[in-house]
Design an enzyme around this catalytic site. Sequence first.
Site, mmCIF file in Angstrom:
data_model
loop_
_atom_site.group_PDB
_atom_site.id
_atom_site.type_symbol
_atom_site.label_atom_id
_atom_site.label_comp_id
_atom_site.label_asym_id
_atom_site.label_seq_id
_atom_site.Cartn_x
_atom_site.Cartn_y
_atom_site.Cartn_z
ATOM 1 N N LYS A 13 33.933 28.106 42.175
ATOM 2 C CA LYS A 13 34.645 29.208 41.517
ATOM 3 C C LYS A 13 36.002 28.751 40.959
ATOM 4 O O LYS A 13 36.361 29.104 39.834
ATOM 5 C CB LYS A 13 34.833 30.342 42.526
ATOM 6 N N ARG A 88 38.610 40.912 47.413
ATOM 7 C CA ARG A 88 37.810 40.163 48.372
ATOM 8 C C ARG A 88 37.056 41.096 49.296
ATOM 9 O O ARG A 88 36.296 40.664 50.143
ATOM 10 C CB ARG A 88 38.780 39.313 49.191
ATOM 11 N N ARG A 127 34.831 18.978 50.047
ATOM 12 C CA ARG A 127 35.916 19.093 49.065
ATOM 13 C C ARG A 127 37.091 18.179 49.418
ATOM 14 O O ARG A 127 37.497 18.106 50.584
ATOM 15 C CB ARG A 127 36.380 20.552 49.089
ATOM 16 N N ARG A 167 41.687 20.355 53.018
ATOM 17 C CA ARG A 167 42.409 21.538 53.490
ATOM 18 C C ARG A 167 41.983 21.776 54.928
ATOM 19 O O ARG A 167 40.794 21.714 55.232
ATOM 20 C CB ARG A 167 41.994 22.739 52.646
ATOM 21 N N ARG A 179 34.757 33.053 56.908
ATOM 22 C CA ARG A 179 35.018 33.341 55.487
ATOM 23 C C ARG A 179 33.734 33.732 54.772
ATOM 24 O O ARG A 179 33.713 34.657 53.966
ATOM 25 C CB ARG A 179 35.651 32.124 54.804
HETATM 26 P P1 AMP Z 1 40.899 30.713 49.168
HETATM 27 O O1 AMP Z 1 41.844 29.681 48.653
HETATM 28 O O2 AMP Z 1 40.443 31.662 48.105
HETATM 29 O O3 AMP Z 1 39.776 30.116 49.947
HETATM 30 O O4 AMP Z 1 41.737 31.623 50.201
HETATM 31 C C1 AMP Z 1 42.245 31.058 51.363
HETATM 32 C C2 AMP Z 1 42.566 32.179 52.346
HETATM 33 O O5 AMP Z 1 43.580 33.044 51.786
HETATM 34 C C3 AMP Z 1 41.428 33.099 52.706
HETATM 35 O O6 AMP Z 1 40.570 32.563 53.700
HETATM 36 C C4 AMP Z 1 42.177 34.338 53.212
HETATM 37 O O7 AMP Z 1 42.701 34.115 54.501
HETATM 38 C C5 AMP Z 1 43.360 34.379 52.231
HETATM 39 N N1 AMP Z 1 43.003 35.217 51.069
HETATM 40 C C6 AMP Z 1 42.702 34.778 49.820
HETATM 41 N N2 AMP Z 1 42.428 35.820 49.005
HETATM 42 C C7 AMP Z 1 42.554 36.947 49.757
HETATM 43 C C8 AMP Z 1 42.394 38.330 49.510
HETATM 44 N N3 AMP Z 1 42.032 38.800 48.308
HETATM 45 N N4 AMP Z 1 42.611 39.205 50.532
HETATM 46 C C9 AMP Z 1 42.992 38.761 51.732
HETATM 47 N N5 AMP Z 1 43.134 37.467 52.055
HETATM 48 C C10 AMP Z 1 42.929 36.551 51.086
#
Ligand code: AMP
Length: 224
Positions: A13, A88, A127, A167, A179
């Site tokens: 994505k 989300r 990754r 990460r 997740r």
């Molecule tokens: P990502 O980089 O998209 O994998 O996001 C990393 C982490 O950020 C996620 O596992 C959540 O803990 C937090 N996060 C990202 N987007 C959201 C969202 N829309 N609502 C709440 N937490 C979020």
Amino acid sequence: MNILIFGPNGSGKGTQGAIVQKKFNVPHIETGVIFRENISKGTDLGKKAKTFIDAGELVPDDITVPMILNRIKESDCAKGWLLDGFPRNLAQAEALWNALAAANINLDYVIEIVLDRETSKKRIMGRRLCATDNNHPNNIYIDAIKPAEKDGKFVCRVCGDEKLTTRADDQDEGAIDKRHGIYYDTTTGTLAAVNFFKERVKVLEVDGLPGVKEVSDSLSKMLS
Ligand code: AMP
């Protein structure tokens, strides 16, 4: 041009989002990136978000929703935005939908990258982040973007940077499962948010299984 992009963690994505961003020249707003920047700067927002992120949980809606609704009001978003990682869950989808309706703003495209849970998990664990540019795609499990090798070590396939990192939340299987549990949840989770939009607007579904180039080609066709 106002665009939402959905896809499970590990579906490509972020990479596809960067391509869409270039095509339409709108800011690519990634919730996860905003949180990580705040964590590294040690802001209050970062401190609040860190515990949830490390545990693979969503940062609570009362923090995330206003953060994004304010972000899309900033001047660089006057011509549109690409939201990635938001909404989300169903509550965030409803909040965004209502805020857009109140401001008379349309959604131009809603994109869903479709990928099964098992494949997504493997891709997350493979990754690798390049220290020069996080957007240089490197993944030890995807042939098309496998890092280059130098002296028996992986290096960035784009710029050759020898510092490739992971990460922390990418290597924690428990956190990944949490997740994905949130993403694939059709009751209140991210797929519930996707279904919310499917009932209201046309959602462009893209198969995330092929390589990066094939996925971006089919996405480009749908967007033109
Ligand atoms: P990502 O980089 O998209 O994998 O996001 C990393 C982490 O950020 C996620 O596992 C959540 O803990 C937090 N996060 C990202 N987007 C959201 C969202 N829309 N609502 C709440 N937490 C979020």
